[in-house]
Design a protein around this motif. Structure first.
Motif, PDB file in Angstrom:
ATOM      1  N   VAL A  50      -6.355  20.417  -7.220  1.00 11.74           N
ATOM      2  CA  VAL A  50      -6.502  18.964  -7.409  1.00 11.74           C
ATOM      3  C   VAL A  50      -7.640  18.669  -8.377  1.00 11.74           C
ATOM      4  CG1 VAL A  50      -7.094  16.802  -6.258  1.00 11.74           C
ATOM      5  CG2 VAL A  50      -5.508  18.398  -5.173  1.00 11.74           C
ATOM      6  N   ILE A  51      -8.781  19.335  -8.184  1.00 11.45           N
ATOM      7  CA  ILE A  51      -9.926  19.128  -9.069  1.00 11.45           C
ATOM      8  C   ILE A  51      -9.575  19.500 -10.508  1.00 11.45           C
ATOM      9  CG2 ILE A  51     -12.229  20.010  -9.633  1.00 11.45           C
ATOM     10  CD1 ILE A  51     -12.332  18.012  -7.448  1.00 11.45           C
ATOM     11  N   ALA A  52      -8.789  20.577 -10.672  1.00 12.98           N
ATOM     12  CA  ALA A  52      -8.477  21.069 -12.010  1.00 12.98           C
ATOM     13  C   ALA A  52      -7.581  20.124 -12.786  1.00 12.98           C
ATOM     14  CB  ALA A  52      -7.826  22.448 -11.918  1.00 12.98           C
ATOM     15  N   VAL A  53      -6.624  19.471 -12.101  1.00  9.71           N
ATOM     16  CA  VAL A  53      -5.657  18.626 -12.820  1.00  9.71           C
ATOM     17  C   VAL A  53      -6.104  17.170 -12.904  1.00  9.71           C
ATOM     18  CG1 VAL A  53      -3.734  20.116 -12.160  1.00  9.71           C
ATOM     19  CG2 VAL A  53      -4.301  18.137 -10.733  1.00  9.71           C
ATOM     20  N   VAL A  54      -7.210  16.807 -12.253  1.00 12.58           N
ATOM     21  CA  VAL A  54      -7.691  15.422 -12.332  1.00 12.58           C
ATOM     22  C   VAL A  54      -7.963  14.983 -13.771  1.00 12.58           C
ATOM     23  CG1 VAL A  54      -9.712  13.978 -11.839  1.00 12.58           C
ATOM     24  CG2 VAL A  54      -8.523  15.119  -9.982  1.00 12.58           C
ATOM     25  N   PRO A  55      -8.670  15.792 -14.608  1.00  7.14           N
ATOM     26  CA  PRO A  55      -8.893  15.334 -15.996  1.00  7.14           C
ATOM     27  C   PRO A  55      -7.597  15.074 -16.757  1.00  7.14           C
ATOM     28  CG  PRO A  55     -10.362  17.161 -15.463  1.00  7.14           C
ATOM     29  CD  PRO A  55      -9.391  17.050 -14.330  1.00  7.14           C
ATOM     30  N   GLN A  56      -6.582  15.957 -16.590  1.00  5.48           N
ATOM     31  CA  GLN A  56      -5.312  15.744 -17.279  1.00  5.48           C
ATOM     32  C   GLN A  56      -4.623  14.465 -16.806  1.00  5.48           C
ATOM     33  OE1 GLN A  56      -6.431  18.666 -16.409  1.00  5.48           O
ATOM     34  NE2 GLN A  56      -5.846  20.246 -17.845  1.00  5.48           N
ATOM     35  N   LEU A  57      -4.652  14.225 -15.480  1.00  8.75           N
ATOM     36  CA  LEU A  57      -4.008  13.028 -14.946  1.00  8.75           C
ATOM     37  C   LEU A  57      -4.701  11.762 -15.431  1.00  8.75           C
ATOM     38  CD1 LEU A  57      -3.285  14.133 -11.256  1.00  8.75           C
ATOM     39  CD2 LEU A  57      -1.665  13.971 -13.157  1.00  8.75           C
ATOM     40  N   VAL A  58      -6.025  11.782 -15.447  1.00 10.54           N
ATOM     41  CA  VAL A  58      -6.763  10.608 -15.911  1.00 10.54           C
ATOM     42  C   VAL A  58      -6.485  10.365 -17.395  1.00 10.54           C
ATOM     43  CG1 VAL A  58      -9.075   9.679 -16.306  1.00 10.54           C
ATOM     44  CG2 VAL A  58      -8.550  10.824 -14.151  1.00 10.54           C
ATOM     45  N   THR A  59      -6.397  11.452 -18.171  1.00  9.01           N
ATOM     46  CA  THR A  59      -6.113  11.310 -19.604  1.00  9.01           C
ATOM     47  C   THR A  59      -4.722  10.739 -19.835  1.00  9.01           C
ATOM     48  OG1 THR A  59      -7.580  13.175 -20.119  1.00  9.01           O
ATOM     49  CG2 THR A  59      -5.981  12.547 -21.794  1.00  9.01           C
ATOM     50  N   ILE A  60      -3.736  11.226 -19.069  1.00 11.77           N
ATOM     51  CA  ILE A  60      -2.356  10.784 -19.267  1.00 11.77           C
ATOM     52  C   ILE A  60      -2.132   9.365 -18.749  1.00 11.77           C
ATOM     53  CG2 ILE A  60       0.041  11.260 -18.647  1.00 11.77           C
ATOM     54  CD1 ILE A  60      -0.731  14.215 -18.443  1.00 11.77           C
ATOM     55  N   LEU A  61      -2.583   9.085 -17.525  1.00 15.63           N
ATOM     56  CA  LEU A  61      -2.268   7.812 -16.880  1.00 15.63           C
ATOM     57  C   LEU A  61      -3.179   6.674 -17.332  1.00 15.63           C
ATOM     58  CD1 LEU A  61      -1.646   9.115 -13.235  1.00 15.63           C
ATOM     59  CD2 LEU A  61       0.040   8.682 -15.040  1.00 15.63           C
ATOM     60  N   MET A  62      -4.466   7.002 -17.589  1.00 11.97           N
ATOM     61  CA  MET A  62      -5.422   5.947 -17.915  1.00 11.97           C
ATOM     62  C   MET A  62      -5.763   5.876 -19.394  1.00 11.97           C
ATOM     63  SD  MET A  62      -6.026   4.563 -14.953  1.00 11.97           S
ATOM     64  CE  MET A  62      -7.434   3.561 -15.367  1.00 11.97           C
ATOM     65  N   GLY A  63      -5.355   6.874 -20.173  1.00  6.84           N
ATOM     66  CA  GLY A  63      -5.679   6.872 -21.592  1.00  6.84           C
ATOM     67  C   GLY A  63      -7.141   7.148 -21.879  1.00  6.84           C
ATOM     68  N   VAL A  64      -7.831   7.809 -20.954  1.00  8.29           N
ATOM     69  CA  VAL A  64      -9.243   8.143 -21.145  1.00  8.29           C
ATOM     70  C   VAL A  64      -9.342   9.401 -21.996  1.00  8.29           C
ATOM     71  CG1 VAL A  64     -11.401   8.734 -19.966  1.00  8.29           C
ATOM     72  CG2 VAL A  64      -9.844   7.067 -18.954  1.00  8.29           C
ATOM     73  N   ASP A  65     -10.303   9.440 -22.901  1.00  5.50           N
ATOM     74  CA  ASP A  65     -10.502  10.619 -23.737  1.00  5.50           C
ATOM     75  C   ASP A  65     -10.777  11.839 -22.862  1.00  5.50           C
ATOM     76  OD1 ASP A  65     -12.756  12.355 -25.463  1.00  5.50           O
ATOM     77  OD2 ASP A  65     -11.057  11.618 -26.632  1.00  5.50           O
ATOM     78  N   TRP A  66     -10.235  13.006 -23.283  1.00  7.08           N
ATOM     79  CA  TRP A  66     -10.347  14.201 -22.455  1.00  7.08           C
ATOM     80  C   TRP A  66     -11.796  14.640 -22.274  1.00  7.08           C
ATOM     81  CZ3 TRP A  66     -11.964  19.301 -22.516  1.00  7.08           C
ATOM     82  CH2 TRP A  66     -11.484  20.096 -21.476  1.00  7.08           C
ATOM     83  N   VAL A  67     -12.637  14.434 -23.278  1.00  5.38           N
ATOM     84  CA  VAL A  67     -14.057  14.810 -23.155  1.00  5.38           C
ATOM     85  C   VAL A  67     -14.715  14.011 -22.041  1.00  5.38           C
ATOM     86  CG1 VAL A  67     -16.265  14.904 -24.365  1.00  5.38           C
ATOM     87  CG2 VAL A  67     -14.153  15.445 -25.591  1.00  5.38           C
ATOM     88  N   VAL A  68     -14.357  12.722 -21.919  1.00  2.00           N
ATOM     89  CA  VAL A  68     -14.889  11.882 -20.839  1.00  2.00           C
ATOM     90  C   VAL A  68     -14.267  12.278 -19.504  1.00  2.00           C
ATOM     91  CG1 VAL A  68     -15.147   9.521 -19.996  1.00  2.00           C
ATOM     92  CG2 VAL A  68     -15.289   9.999 -22.446  1.00  2.00           C
ATOM     93  N   ALA A  69     -12.960  12.516 -19.510  1.00  2.00           N
ATOM     94  CA  ALA A  69     -12.259  12.849 -18.266  1.00  2.00           C
ATOM     95  C   ALA A  69     -12.672  14.202 -17.720  1.00  2.00           C
ATOM     96  CB  ALA A  69     -10.749  12.836 -18.499  1.00  2.00           C
ATOM     97  N   SER A  70     -13.179  15.093 -18.564  1.00  3.64           N
ATOM     98  CA  SER A  70     -13.575  16.419 -18.086  1.00  3.64           C
ATOM     99  C   SER A  70     -14.739  16.358 -17.113  1.00  3.64           C
ATOM    100  CB  SER A  70     -13.941  17.318 -19.272  1.00  3.64           C
ATOM    101  OG  SER A  70     -15.051  16.791 -19.980  1.00  3.64           O
ATOM    102  N   PHE A  71     -15.510  15.259 -17.126  1.00  6.69           N
ATOM    103  CA  PHE A  71     -16.599  15.103 -16.166  1.00  6.69           C
ATOM    104  C   PHE A  71     -16.104  14.579 -14.823  1.00  6.69           C
ATOM    105  CE2 PHE A  71     -19.104  15.290 -20.037  1.00  6.69           C
ATOM    106  CZ  PHE A  71     -20.212  16.007 -19.640  1.00  6.69           C
ATOM    107  N   LEU A  72     -14.810  14.246 -14.724  1.00  7.94           N
ATOM    108  CA  LEU A  72     -14.245  13.792 -13.458  1.00  7.94           C
ATOM    109  C   LEU A  72     -13.620  14.940 -12.671  1.00  7.94           C
ATOM    110  CD1 LEU A  72     -12.487  10.529 -14.667  1.00  7.94           C
ATOM    111  CD2 LEU A  72     -14.774  10.790 -13.696  1.00  7.94           C
TER     112      LEU A  72
END
Length: 453
Positions: free
Chosen positions: A389-411
């Motif tokens: 779950v922790i590993a795929v959170v950045p990808q999900l946030v990037t896909i669903l919310m349009g957040v940049d991956w560099v920002v999402a990697s801290f989630l």
């Protein structure tokens, strides 16, 4: 809380250790601004800033920057970070399971550990040379080396980066001996956290208070979601890092002289996330290669335009469900693999039997080993599920919310777990020093819940 922080600096020995550790970490960060002679940093920054972070090579570069403190945007002498030493440690740890001489060294106690650590230092040097040569070749291909200085700059870069990693390895050992301890992990955490101010500035520059922000901007709802998600994931990471399955242990009663000793009940703590962050590191490292291999094969002849190659190229992008499904499966596989390597139920059952302890209701020896292995297999499933779950959170946030991956990697992901685990270990070390000197710890009970003593 502030009064308890003041207590930290009231103890002279603890104060010296903390200040010494902070000083070495400052040296560690200053060293990143020392450039390799002969490199054009303006060209390097232009090339790295225009890199596609969603491509396989771009994702690999972002992962390397996470562990090296973001130094791929400049040719730093500390460009390799401490990762070659970590890689050498992992290689020798895995070899210790299959190579009998190393296995015997591990069983010799402190003397054997010193010898393995010496071999780790020796293995770090060739790994540094190989990785530094790859980075210098990459810089040369993008035009980051001044014309006519390719050979001399490459030679200086390989020697300088190798020396830089060895110096960082020495800094980590000094923190272990004279500082607060856990030096290598603190260096990695400092490299990860060094990217956070730039990420915060990036979010602030692209933020707006208007509802319905355009693509690439962060509106009020998206900012609130990022903050809430960060706090939620950090809380979950702390929970799973501290989670234990406590096995009750009974010590046998024995007559010594005229006194009856033993009979004490205690417990054996088994960590739910026994593999720590290593399963994600292994899985994410291997998941880079399919995309890179497919990308290189697609450039050969007419293969790039074939339907099969186009399908495979799309299936192994981080946004594809195929990629994330394989990623999750590999995290589960490596979680069980790493637990098998690290956790030895037969040796643990034998140690309990030699100490005169046993699990109530189970015979010492084989039955105890079977029970411990069964329990560890069950709790590893939940630890691996959380890691997935922790590993795929950045990808999900990037896909669903349009957040940049560099920002999402801290989630989520590797970096967050490393920061959380190292921070918890640091707090526990400081708290144990406070309690030892009759000061209250950070928690009201004087002991962090789930902390291993």
């Amino acid at each position: 809380m502030f009064s308890k922080l003041v207590n930290v600096f009231k103890i002279p020995d603890l104060r010296k250790k903390i200040l010494f550790t902070i000083m070495l970490l400052c040296i560690y960060r200053v060293g990143f601004h020392i450039h390799v002679p002969g490199t054009d940093n303006e060209v390097i920054q232009q090339q790295t800033s225009s890199r596609d972070s969603s491509s396989p090579l771009g994702r690999m570069a972002e992962t390397m920057q996470m562990f090296t403190g973001g130094t791929l945007s400049r040719s730093s002498l500390f460009g390799l970070g401490i990762m070659p030493y970590i890689s050498a440690s992992i290689i020798l740890m895995l070899l210790g399971e299959v190579w009998e001489p190393l296995k015997k060294l591990r069983q010799e106690g402190m003397q054997g550990q010193r010898k393995i650590q010496e071999y780790t230092r020796y293995l770090t040097v060739p790994l540094c040379v190989i990785q530094a040569l790859m980075i210098m070749t990459w810089l040369r291909s993008m035009g980051g080396i001044y014309p006519g200085m390719e050979f001399s700059t490459t030679l200086l870069g390989v020697i300088g980066m190798t020396a830089g990693t060895l110096f960082l390895m020495w800094l980590g050992e000094q923190i272990d001996e004279y500082g607060i301890g856990n030096g290598i992990s603190l260096l990695i955490m400092a490299g990860i956290l060094s990217r956070m101010p730039g990420t915060v500035v990036q979010v602030a520059q692209n933020s707006t208070l208007k509802v319905g922000a355009i693509e690439g901007q962060y509106g009020p709802g998206k900012i609130m979601f990022i903050i809430a998600a960060f706090l939620f994931v950090v809380a979950g990471a702390i929970l799973i890092t501290q989670a234990q399955r406590r096995i009750p242990i009974q010590q046998a009663r024995q007559m010594r002289g005229r006194k009856m000793v033993g009979g004490v009940r205690h417990y054996l703590p088994l960590r739910v996330n026994h593999g720590g962050v290593m399963p994600i590191i292994f899985a994410s490292s291997l998941m880079m290669f399919p995309g890179i291999i497919i990308d290189q094969i697609a450039k050969i002849g007419t293969l790039g335009g074939s339907p099969v190659m186009m399908y495979l190229a799309g299936a192994f992008t981080p946004q594809a469900w195929t990629y994330n499904f394989v990623y999750i499966v590999m995290i589960f596989a490596f979680s069980y693999f790493w637990t098998t390597v690290q956790f030895q139920p037969k040796d643990l059952a034998k140690s309990l039997r030699d100490q005169g302890s046993f699990v109530p209701g189970l015979r010492p020896g084989h039955r105890t080993a079977e029970y411990l292995e069964k329990v560890m297999t069950r709790i590893t499933f939940y630890g691996a599920a959380f890691l997935a779950v922790i590993a795929v959170v950045p990808q999900l946030v990037t896909i669903l919310m349009g957040v940049d991956w560099v920002v999402a990697s801290f989630l989520g992901g590797t970096g967050l777990l490393i920061v959380v685990s190292v921070s918890l270990d640091l707090v526990q070390r400081i708290e144990s020093q406070l309690v030892m000197h009759n000061y209250e710890g950070f928690s009201d009970s004087g002991k962090i819940k789930g902390a291993r003593r």
